[in-house]
Design a protein around this motif. Structure first.
Motif, PDB file in Angstrom:
ATOM      1  N   GLY A 206      10.470  20.026  28.395  1.00 25.41           N
ATOM      2  CA  GLY A 206      10.064  19.166  29.473  1.00 25.41           C
ATOM      3  C   GLY A 206      10.195  19.945  30.921  1.00 25.41           C
ATOM      4  N   LEU A 207      11.316  20.598  31.191  1.00 30.36           N
ATOM      5  CA  LEU A 207      11.528  21.193  32.320  1.00 30.36           C
ATOM      6  C   LEU A 207      10.302  22.373  32.604  1.00 30.36           C
ATOM      7  CD1 LEU A 207      15.520  21.540  32.463  1.00 30.36           C
ATOM      8  CD2 LEU A 207      13.892  20.053  33.791  1.00 30.36           C
ATOM      9  N   LEU A 208      10.012  23.072  31.490  1.00 26.94           N
ATOM     10  CA  LEU A 208       8.899  23.943  31.580  1.00 26.94           C
ATOM     11  C   LEU A 208       7.671  23.441  32.173  1.00 26.94           C
ATOM     12  CD1 LEU A 208       7.456  26.675  30.948  1.00 26.94           C
ATOM     13  CD2 LEU A 208       7.443  25.897  28.579  1.00 26.94           C
ATOM     14  N   SER A 209       7.344  22.038  31.617  1.00 27.12           N
ATOM     15  CA  SER A 209       5.924  21.451  32.090  1.00 27.12           C
ATOM     16  C   SER A 209       6.208  20.961  33.539  1.00 27.12           C
ATOM     17  CB  SER A 209       5.800  20.237  31.052  1.00 27.12           C
ATOM     18  OG  SER A 209       5.653  20.360  29.852  1.00 27.12           O
ATOM     19  N   ILE A 210       7.321  20.377  33.807  1.00 26.02           N
ATOM     20  CA  ILE A 210       7.525  20.121  35.026  1.00 26.02           C
ATOM     21  C   ILE A 210       7.414  21.374  36.123  1.00 26.02           C
ATOM     22  CG2 ILE A 210       9.158  19.123  36.775  1.00 26.02           C
ATOM     23  CD1 ILE A 210      10.149  17.394  34.714  1.00 26.02           C
ATOM     24  N   SER A 211       7.969  22.316  35.980  1.00 26.32           N
ATOM     25  CA  SER A 211       7.940  23.531  36.555  1.00 26.32           C
ATOM     26  C   SER A 211       6.669  24.157  36.648  1.00 26.32           C
ATOM     27  CB  SER A 211       8.948  24.769  35.857  1.00 26.32           C
ATOM     28  OG  SER A 211      10.353  24.288  35.827  1.00 26.32           O
ATOM     29  N   LEU A 212       5.944  24.174  35.592  1.00 23.52           N
ATOM     30  CA  LEU A 212       4.353  24.566  35.810  1.00 23.52           C
ATOM     31  C   LEU A 212       3.748  23.636  36.664  1.00 23.52           C
ATOM     32  CD1 LEU A 212       3.307  25.263  32.230  1.00 23.52           C
ATOM     33  CD2 LEU A 212       3.265  26.721  34.016  1.00 23.52           C
ATOM     34  N   CYS A 213       3.831  22.528  36.654  1.00 18.04           N
ATOM     35  CA  CYS A 213       3.351  21.492  37.618  1.00 18.04           C
ATOM     36  C   CYS A 213       3.538  21.712  38.873  1.00 18.04           C
ATOM     37  CB  CYS A 213       3.386  20.146  37.284  1.00 18.04           C
ATOM     38  SG  CYS A 213       2.911  18.651  38.254  1.00 18.04           S
ATOM     39  N   VAL A 214       4.872  22.140  39.341  1.00 16.93           N
ATOM     40  CA  VAL A 214       5.410  22.342  40.713  1.00 16.93           C
ATOM     41  C   VAL A 214       4.631  23.561  41.218  1.00 16.93           C
ATOM     42  CG1 VAL A 214       7.284  23.039  42.088  1.00 16.93           C
ATOM     43  CG2 VAL A 214       7.505  21.068  40.359  1.00 16.93           C
ATOM     44  N   VAL A 215       4.526  24.675  40.280  1.00 18.34           N
ATOM     45  CA  VAL A 215       3.952  25.990  40.845  1.00 18.34           C
ATOM     46  C   VAL A 215       2.550  25.676  40.955  1.00 18.34           C
ATOM     47  CG1 VAL A 215       3.160  28.115  39.644  1.00 18.34           C
ATOM     48  CG2 VAL A 215       5.287  27.226  39.218  1.00 18.34           C
ATOM     49  N   VAL A 216       1.663  24.910  40.333  1.00 19.37           N
ATOM     50  CA  VAL A 216       0.281  24.612  40.468  1.00 19.37           C
ATOM     51  C   VAL A 216       0.045  23.840  41.711  1.00 19.37           C
ATOM     52  CG1 VAL A 216      -1.862  23.738  39.691  1.00 19.37           C
ATOM     53  CG2 VAL A 216      -0.188  24.829  38.376  1.00 19.37           C
ATOM     54  N   VAL A 217       0.991  22.791  41.980  1.00 20.52           N
ATOM     55  CA  VAL A 217       0.828  21.883  43.134  1.00 20.52           C
ATOM     56  C   VAL A 217       1.235  22.799  44.485  1.00 20.52           C
ATOM     57  CG1 VAL A 217       1.827  19.909  44.479  1.00 20.52           C
ATOM     58  CG2 VAL A 217       1.270  19.681  42.182  1.00 20.52           C
ATOM     59  N   GLY A 218       2.172  23.798  44.284  1.00 20.77           N
ATOM     60  CA  GLY A 218       2.561  24.478  45.247  1.00 20.77           C
ATOM     61  C   GLY A 218       1.355  25.665  45.696  1.00 20.77           C
ATOM     62  N   TRP A 219       0.398  25.581  45.030  1.00 20.08           N
ATOM     63  CA  TRP A 219      -0.840  26.550  45.506  1.00 20.08           C
ATOM     64  C   TRP A 219      -1.139  26.264  46.940  1.00 20.08           C
ATOM     65  CZ3 TRP A 219      -4.810  26.634  40.980  1.00 20.08           C
ATOM     66  CH2 TRP A 219      -4.308  27.079  39.826  1.00 20.08           C
ATOM     67  N   THR A 220      -1.357  24.817  47.193  1.00 19.36           N
ATOM     68  CA  THR A 220      -1.983  24.348  48.601  1.00 19.36           C
ATOM     69  C   THR A 220      -0.984  23.130  49.155  1.00 19.36           C
ATOM     70  OG1 THR A 220      -3.094  22.873  47.098  1.00 19.36           O
ATOM     71  CG2 THR A 220      -4.234  24.716  47.699  1.00 19.36           C
ATOM     72  N   THR A 221       0.316  23.000  48.808  1.00 20.67           N
ATOM     73  CA  THR A 221       1.258  22.316  49.038  1.00 20.67           C
ATOM     74  C   THR A 221       2.581  22.887  49.571  1.00 20.67           C
ATOM     75  OG1 THR A 221      -0.018  20.568  47.813  1.00 20.67           O
ATOM     76  CG2 THR A 221       2.083  19.887  48.822  1.00 20.67           C
ATOM     77  N   ASP A 222       3.167  22.249  50.529  1.00 18.16           N
ATOM     78  CA  ASP A 222       4.707  22.759  50.957  1.00 18.16           C
ATOM     79  C   ASP A 222       5.559  21.672  49.677  1.00 18.16           C
ATOM     80  OD1 ASP A 222       4.009  24.112  52.981  1.00 18.16           O
ATOM     81  OD2 ASP A 222       4.381  22.433  54.536  1.00 18.16           O
ATOM     82  N   VAL A 223       5.232  22.190  48.483  1.00 17.05           N
ATOM     83  CA  VAL A 223       6.024  21.557  47.433  1.00 17.05           C
ATOM     84  C   VAL A 223       7.568  21.379  47.596  1.00 17.05           C
ATOM     85  CG1 VAL A 223       6.365  23.705  45.746  1.00 17.05           C
ATOM     86  CG2 VAL A 223       5.748  20.940  44.899  1.00 17.05           C
ATOM     87  N   LEU A 224       8.155  22.223  48.115  1.00 21.40           N
ATOM     88  CA  LEU A 224       9.534  22.023  48.395  1.00 21.40           C
ATOM     89  C   LEU A 224      10.113  20.930  49.297  1.00 21.40           C
ATOM     90  CD1 LEU A 224      11.002  25.717  48.142  1.00 21.40           C
ATOM     91  CD2 LEU A 224      10.896  24.054  46.316  1.00 21.40           C
ATOM     92  N   GLU A 225       8.961  20.560  50.147  1.00 21.84           N
ATOM     93  CA  GLU A 225       9.396  19.244  50.828  1.00 21.84           C
ATOM     94  C   GLU A 225       9.384  18.236  50.389  1.00 21.84           C
ATOM     95  OE1 GLU A 225       9.010  19.635  55.004  1.00 21.84           O
ATOM     96  OE2 GLU A 225       9.938  21.398  53.808  1.00 21.84           O
ATOM     97  N   VAL A 226       9.070  17.953  48.855  1.00 19.71           N
ATOM     98  CA  VAL A 226       9.215  16.851  48.202  1.00 19.71           C
ATOM     99  C   VAL A 226      10.707  17.066  47.512  1.00 19.71           C
ATOM    100  CG1 VAL A 226       8.199  15.382  46.237  1.00 19.71           C
ATOM    101  CG2 VAL A 226       6.789  16.441  47.857  1.00 19.71           C
ATOM    102  N   PRO A 227      11.855  16.422  47.629  1.00 21.46           N
ATOM    103  CA  PRO A 227      13.014  16.599  47.017  1.00 21.46           C
ATOM    104  C   PRO A 227      13.076  16.635  45.569  1.00 21.46           C
ATOM    105  CG  PRO A 227      13.231  14.886  48.880  1.00 21.46           C
ATOM    106  CD  PRO A 227      11.601  15.292  48.940  1.00 21.46           C
ATOM    107  N   VAL A 228      12.292  15.778  45.073  1.00 20.46           N
ATOM    108  CA  VAL A 228      12.314  15.882  43.628  1.00 20.46           C
ATOM    109  C   VAL A 228      11.869  16.989  42.868  1.00 20.46           C
ATOM    110  CG1 VAL A 228      11.568  14.352  41.439  1.00 20.46           C
ATOM    111  CG2 VAL A 228      12.309  13.320  43.513  1.00 20.46           C
ATOM    112  N   CYS A 229      11.106  17.827  43.718  1.00 21.79           N
ATOM    113  CA  CYS A 229      10.728  18.905  43.035  1.00 21.79           C
ATOM    114  C   CYS A 229      11.738  20.195  43.126  1.00 21.79           C
ATOM    115  CB  CYS A 229       9.555  19.672  44.011  1.00 21.79           C
ATOM    116  SG  CYS A 229       7.727  18.571  43.843  1.00 21.79           S
TER     117      CYS A 229
END
Length: 264
Positions: A206-229
């Motif tokens: 589950g954490l692997l899938s979420i981490s992959l999702c965060v990586v791909v969203v992070g291509w074009t997004t300040d993903v760390l600005e979303v606290p849940v990420c």
């Protein structure tokens, strides 16, 4: 608010569309790890994907599809490693292409058509401007810190600081924050993903899938600005380190037991 050519973004999500879409994707992938019914799983994914499309956030939709494509191959070590390298590498490659490759400004001009207009805008405008500001302030070695990059600049303005308020890239965000350590931290995503894949547990997958999702969203997004990420990335790191510590402890215990057996 977000608008282009006088037309407001559908549903008025503005930049909050990223947060809404990312929350939907992360919690859906977390639930998928513990959902054994295929019917319920398909229903959950269908509702989640439709919800993400409503937010008009394309990066999260692409991220969810990418994770679903990789997920069936979690048991294939070599294929997963190739996929991880490609997905993490793309996050660094896209900003570098934007910085080093001359592009036609009309691709990101107001009124330009196509689904890649926002990506072109980042490659032509956002990332070069951020890089120029970082270099101008000599942050390329040490970084500017969290308070000088991201939403903190908008909430607590600093004189003469403008462009670092938006990075729109996890790789660029880390570089602007930590300088040379930023790319190193970004590269550590690879061993994190590989460690999570090697552990056959519901939480690990589950954490692997979420981490992959965060990586791909992070291509074009300040993903760390979303606290849940940041929360789930922290959980993934803690889970990986805990599993490694447990493995080391188990090996030590086995060696001690073997030595006792050899010398009664």
């Amino acid at each position: 608010t977000w608008a282009a050519d006088g037309i407001d973004r559908p549903a008025g999500f503005a930049r909050m569309s990223t947060t809404a879409a990312t929350l939907t994707a992360i919690f859906t992938l977390y639930l998928c790890a513990f959902t054994r019914s295929k019917v319920l799983l398909l229903a959950l994914l269908g509702v989640a994907f439709a919800t993400i499309l409503v937010t008009t956030n394309k990066s999260t939709a692409v991220a969810l599809v990418a994770v679903l494509l990789v997920m069936p191959f979690y048991s294939q070590r070599l294929l997963c490693r190739v996929a991880f390298v490609v997905l993490v590498g793309m996050g660094a490659l896209l900003p570098l292409v934007g910085l080093w490759t001359p592009m036609d400004p009309s691709l990101a001009a107001s009124g330009a058509e196509g689904s890649l207009v926002s990506l072109y805008d980042r490659m032509i405008n956002t990332w070069p401007r951020l890089a120029d500001e970082v270099l101008r302030r000599d942050w390329n070695w040490t970084g500017g810190g969290f308070g000088m990059v991201g939403s903190a600049v908008n909430m607590f303005p600093v004189d003469n600081v403008k462009y670092p308020a938006v990075a729109d890239s996890l790789f660029m965000y880390l570089w602007a924050c930590f300088g040379l350590m930023g790319p190193v931290l970004y590269a550590l995503l690879l061993p994190l993903l590989m460690t999570l894949r090697s552990k056959n547990s519901w939480m690990g997958r589950g954490l692997l899938s979420i981490s992959l999702c965060v990586v791909v969203v992070g291509w074009t997004t300040d993903v760390l600005e979303v606290p849940v990420c940041g929360l789930f990335l922290g959980m993934a790191v803690a889970h990986a380190l805990r599993l490694k510590a447990m493995s080391s402890h188990w090996l030590s215990a086995e060696r001690r037991r073997s030595n006792r057996d050899d010398y009664p």
